[in-house]
Design an enzyme around this catalytic site. Structure first.
Site, PDB file in Angstrom:
ATOM      1  N   HIS A  24       0.645  -1.339   0.005  1.00  0.00           N
ATOM      2  CA  HIS A  24      -0.114  -0.104  -0.041  1.00  0.00           C
ATOM      3  C   HIS A  24       0.914   1.256  -0.036  1.00  0.00           C
ATOM      4  O   HIS A  24       0.849   2.140   0.742  1.00  0.00           O
ATOM      5  CB  HIS A  24      -0.982   0.001   0.969  1.00  0.00           C
ATOM      6  CG  HIS A  24      -0.744  -0.347   2.535  1.00  0.00           C
ATOM      7  ND1 HIS A  24       0.183   0.373   3.310  1.00  0.00           N
ATOM      8  CD2 HIS A  24      -1.316  -1.350   3.392  1.00  0.00           C
ATOM      9  CE1 HIS A  24       0.295  -0.201   4.531  1.00  0.00           C
ATOM     10  NE2 HIS A  24      -0.708  -1.095   4.485  1.00  0.00           N
ATOM     11  N   HIS A  78      -4.696  -9.891  13.744  1.00  0.00           N
ATOM     12  CA  HIS A  78      -4.672  -8.724  12.940  1.00  0.00           C
ATOM     13  C   HIS A  78      -5.573  -9.206  11.886  1.00  0.00           C
ATOM     14  O   HIS A  78      -5.386 -10.035  11.067  1.00  0.00           O
ATOM     15  CB  HIS A  78      -3.367  -8.306  12.854  1.00  0.00           C
ATOM     16  CG  HIS A  78      -3.255  -7.262  11.868  1.00  0.00           C
ATOM     17  ND1 HIS A  78      -4.023  -6.241  12.243  1.00  0.00           N
ATOM     18  CD2 HIS A  78      -2.588  -6.770  11.073  1.00  0.00           C
ATOM     19  CE1 HIS A  78      -3.748  -5.123  11.327  1.00  0.00           C
ATOM     20  NE2 HIS A  78      -2.675  -5.395  10.686  1.00  0.00           N
ATOM     21  N   GLU A  80      -5.827  -7.323   9.091  1.00  0.00           N
ATOM     22  CA  GLU A  80      -5.539  -6.781   7.703  1.00  0.00           C
ATOM     23  C   GLU A  80      -5.301  -7.954   6.792  1.00  0.00           C
ATOM     24  O   GLU A  80      -5.011  -8.939   7.195  1.00  0.00           O
ATOM     25  CB  GLU A  80      -4.254  -5.771   7.942  1.00  0.00           C
ATOM     26  CG  GLU A  80      -4.114  -5.032   6.800  1.00  0.00           C
ATOM     27  CD  GLU A  80      -3.296  -3.870   6.956  1.00  0.00           C
ATOM     28  OE1 GLU A  80      -2.348  -3.753   7.909  1.00  0.00           O
ATOM     29  OE2 GLU A  80      -3.084  -3.054   5.850  1.00  0.00           O
ATOM     30  N   ASP A  82      -3.347  -8.782   4.541  1.00  0.00           N
ATOM     31  CA  ASP A  82      -2.177  -9.558   4.530  1.00  0.00           C
ATOM     32  C   ASP A  82      -2.111 -10.794   5.233  1.00  0.00           C
ATOM     33  O   ASP A  82      -1.234 -11.824   5.075  1.00  0.00           O
ATOM     34  CB  ASP A  82      -1.084  -8.641   4.457  1.00  0.00           C
ATOM     35  CG  ASP A  82      -0.638  -7.726   5.621  1.00  0.00           C
ATOM     36  OD1 ASP A  82      -1.875  -7.436   6.109  1.00  0.00           O
ATOM     37  OD2 ASP A  82       0.180  -7.402   6.215  1.00  0.00           O
ATOM     38  N   HIS A 142      -1.337  -2.130  14.687  1.00  0.00           N
ATOM     39  CA  HIS A 142      -1.551  -0.534  14.184  1.00  0.00           C
ATOM     40  C   HIS A 142      -3.041  -0.595  13.883  1.00  0.00           C
ATOM     41  O   HIS A 142      -3.311   0.408  13.288  1.00  0.00           O
ATOM     42  CB  HIS A 142      -0.608  -0.355  13.175  1.00  0.00           C
ATOM     43  CG  HIS A 142      -0.806  -1.057  11.711  1.00  0.00           C
ATOM     44  ND1 HIS A 142      -1.322  -0.443  10.681  1.00  0.00           N
ATOM     45  CD2 HIS A 142      -0.857  -2.249  11.816  1.00  0.00           C
ATOM     46  CE1 HIS A 142      -1.243  -1.356   9.731  1.00  0.00           C
ATOM     47  NE2 HIS A 142      -1.167  -2.549  10.288  1.00  0.00           N
TER      48      HIS A 142
HETATM   49 FE1  FEO Z   1       0.753  -6.905   8.240  1.00  0.00          FE
HETATM   50 FE2  FEO Z   1      -1.108  -4.542   9.187  1.00  0.00          FE
HETATM   51  O1  FEO Z   1      -0.670  -5.911   8.372  1.00  0.00           O
END
Ligand code: FEO
Length: 390
Positions: A24, A78, A80, A82, A142
């Site tokens: 990103h 997490h 996200e 990925d 994060h």
């Molecule tokens: Fe590796 Fe915040 O994803």
């Protein structure tokens, strides 16, 4: 593909993304990895999944140890993409329930649709047989739902994005690779992903600082087992805003005038024995700039004026800085213009919004710099160097 044992009963079953060059907007010249882990016990647990195109690679590594249907639980640290875009298919294949934080339940549903999830709370421990897993919420490190999982008996911290690096390697551990490379990528990761959440890093550190750690099992790149103090110490310094006595000069130029100014400022800094890096933004990725901002006590940003504003590359980098908020560093603004000017004012606005301290008068020169103009640039470099010397 094979799983790699990281300690008795715990395996790395992640995926290697050798060729990704952008995460990103953050350039990843060394690729990355999506690290997932398999814990074998009375209840077998998968820690995280992978980016969905890499699901088969993860599953093949799992199959080298057990039948995926033998996985009883999945922990999602997490949400996200990925690490979690492969979760729906992982759940379909394994039939396992997903354990995640309260905000993780919501984030998974909103990102990937309905899945069978169960909320775990901060500090909760789960016995999976011979070992306990402890869940430690790390909100905004994060994302809001982020958490660590700690394998108590094995002293393994599954640290999600924290302590990670965008680095693809056939090796898995810090003592198998060049540490300069790993630390450079860890710094880049901190500067480009973690930096705005430095207060949350401090809170997470308080949660883990007394835990015995044999391994930090990151979600990207190399795992830490021989240099744990190095990476934890670096996070403490970065989160505390510690910088080096060095100056970064970044700029872009249309016909070379701002380049001459940048190089003269660099010369002024160097004359005082202070290290300086001079980077042209047409040749430097924004994520490299941020890596260097992380370590520098002062930054000079220069642009020629184009259409009453900043050159596009300077607008890009300074607006990126606004989001990452590298506060506490001194900053200078400079540039060449032809008639109306405008770049310096726009740079100043972005740097102030990024939390930088505009500590020097803006230096603007009209058209090509004269000897007198370049002397002013050298003087600015000297002033910057003197102001950051302790
Ligand atoms: Fe590796 Fe915040 O994803």
């Amino acid at each position: 593909m094979e799983a790699i044992q990281i300690c008795e009963g715990i395996y790395w079953v992640g995926a290697l993304d050798w060729n990704t060059r952008s995460f990103h907007g953050y350039s990843t010249p060394r690729g990355t990895s999506y690290n997932a882990y398999l814990i074998l016990d009375e209840r077998n647990v998968l820690i995280d999944s992978v980016k969905s195109p890499f699901l088969e690679e993860m599953m093949s590594r799992v199959r080298s140890v057990i039948d995926p249907e033998g996985i009883d639980l999945i922990v999602s640290n997490h949400a996200e993409g990925d690490h979690a875009s492969g979760l729906p298919a992982t759940q379909r294949i394994t039939g396992a329930e997903i354990l995640t934080s309260k905000k993780g339940v919501e984030a998974l549903r909103l990102n990937y649709g309905e899945m069978r999830t169960k909320e775990v709370s901060d500090g909760e421990e789960l016995c999976i047989g011979k070992r306990y897993l402890r869940f430690l919420e790390t909100p905004m490190l994060h994302w809001p739902e982020s958490m660590f999982t700690y394998a108590v008996e094995d002293q393994v911290l599954f640290s999600m994005d924290a302590f990670g690096q965008h680095l693809c390697s056939s090796k898995r551990f810090d003592d198998q690779v060049d540490m300069c490379t790993v630390m450079e990528e860890a710094a880049a990761y901190y500067a480009n992903i973690v930096l705005p959440f430095s207060n949350q890093v401090k809170k997470a550190y308080e949660k883990v600082k007394d835990l015995p750690l044999r391994t930090i099992a990151t979600s990207h790149g190399i795992l830490w087992r021989s240099h744990i103090q190095d990476i934890v110490g670096a996070y403490v310094r970065w989160a505390g805003g510690e910088v080096e006595e060095r100056v970064l000069v970044v700029y872009d130029t249309m016909w070379g005038s701002t380049r001459k100014m940048a190089e003269a400022i660099g010369e002024g800094v160097r004359s005082q024995g202070v290290p300086v890096l001079v980077l042209c933004l047409s040749a430097t990725e924004r994520s490299v700039v941020m890596r260097e901002v992380l370590r520098s006590r002062a930054v000079a940003v220069g642009s020629c004026t184009l259409n009453n504003g900043m050159f596009p590359t300077v607008a890009d980098v300074t607006s990126y800085m606004r989001g990452l908020r590298p506060k506490g560093r001194k900053a200078a603004v400079f540039g060449s213009y032809g008639w109306g000017g405008g770049a310096s004012k726009a740079i100043r606005e972005n740097l102030e919004a990024a939390g930088l301290e505009l500590s020097y008068p803006d230096l603007e020169l009209r058209y090509a710099p004269t000897k007198e103009g370049l002397d002013k640039c050298i003087a600015l470099g000297v002033e910057m160097a003197k102001s950051i010397k302790s």
